[in-house]
Design a protein around this motif. Sequence first.
Motif, short mmCIF file in Angstrom:
data_model
loop_
_atom_site.label_atom_id
_atom_site.label_comp_id
_atom_site.label_asym_id
_atom_site.label_seq_id
_atom_site.Cartn_x
_atom_site.Cartn_y
_atom_site.Cartn_z
N ASP A 1 0.85 -1.18 0.00
CA ASP A 1 0.00 0.00 0.00
C ASP A 1 0.89 1.23 0.00
O ASP A 1 1.56 1.52 0.99
CB ASP A 1 -0.90 0.00 1.23
CG ASP A 1 -1.93 1.12 1.21
OD1 ASP A 1 -1.71 2.14 0.51
OD2 ASP A 1 -2.94 1.00 1.91
N SER A 2 0.90 1.95 -1.11
CA SER A 2 1.77 3.12 -1.22
C SER A 2 1.30 4.28 -0.34
O SER A 2 1.98 5.28 -0.25
CB SER A 2 1.86 3.57 -2.67
OG SER A 2 0.58 3.98 -3.13
N ARG A 3 0.16 4.14 0.31
CA ARG A 3 -0.35 5.22 1.17
C ARG A 3 -0.03 4.98 2.64
O ARG A 3 -0.51 5.69 3.51
CB ARG A 3 -1.87 5.38 1.01
CG ARG A 3 -2.37 5.60 -0.40
CD ARG A 3 -1.76 6.73 -1.20
NE ARG A 3 -1.50 7.94 -0.50
CZ ARG A 3 -0.53 8.80 -0.83
NH1 ARG A 3 0.26 8.55 -1.84
NH2 ARG A 3 -0.34 9.90 -0.15
N ILE A 4 0.77 3.95 2.94
CA ILE A 4 1.18 3.69 4.32
C ILE A 4 2.69 3.50 4.34
O ILE A 4 3.26 2.80 3.50
CB ILE A 4 0.48 2.44 4.90
CG1 ILE A 4 -1.02 2.69 5.02
CG2 ILE A 4 1.06 2.07 6.27
CD1 ILE A 4 -1.80 1.52 5.55
N GLU A 5 3.35 4.15 5.31
CA GLU A 5 4.78 3.97 5.50
C GLU A 5 5.01 3.40 6.90
O GLU A 5 4.15 3.49 7.77
CB GLU A 5 5.51 5.31 5.36
CG GLU A 5 5.43 5.88 3.95
CD GLU A 5 6.12 7.21 3.79
OE1 GLU A 5 6.78 7.40 2.76
OE2 GLU A 5 5.98 8.08 4.69
#
Length: 194
Positions: free
Chosen positions: A33-37
């Motif tokens: 998920d590119s929206r969570i780091e």
Amino acid sequence: MTKLSQKLTRDGTATLPAAVTVTPDEYDTLPPDSRIELLDGVLRPMTPPTARHQIVMMRLVTALLRRCPPALAALHEQEIRLADDLRRNPDVLVVRAAAVNLDWFSFPPHEVVLAVEIVSPGTQTADRKHKPAEYADAGIPYYWRIEPTPIFAVHTFHLAETDVYESTGVFGAGEFITVPGLDWAAIPVTELIP
């Protein structure tokens, strides 16, 4: 349902608590998920990008793809595994083409040539301070920061011998991005402005 699944789902049906701590192994079991780091073992949801941000990102990726030498590849929103418990997803990155696995999403920092962040509401401090320091510590040779407002500007940096980024220029409308060592990336700034 696992303990981690109870904490967070990535399909938008659950609300993320203030801080969710996970181990690197737990993080690796989550769907990409590119929206969570992952920051020091804590999941950090990223603010949704604005339309301006998305347009600048797509234009930059397109410009880089047209100019990248065959040994390099331009991508967007892919993970850099800075450490087991520190994962960042720069807006745009240029990696060594040999490191690209078409079925994978994560790169070690030594395969990353350029990381780019586009400053948006909610990302100013991370994009201006935290991420450049982390990318420099990881040895990523080039960092660009794009400031879309109030006046569009591309700030470019190169990793110095002191292991910190040094400015190589600030470029605005009517100028070409020119960075020593990235001659192939001479992009007219106007191509990026929405």
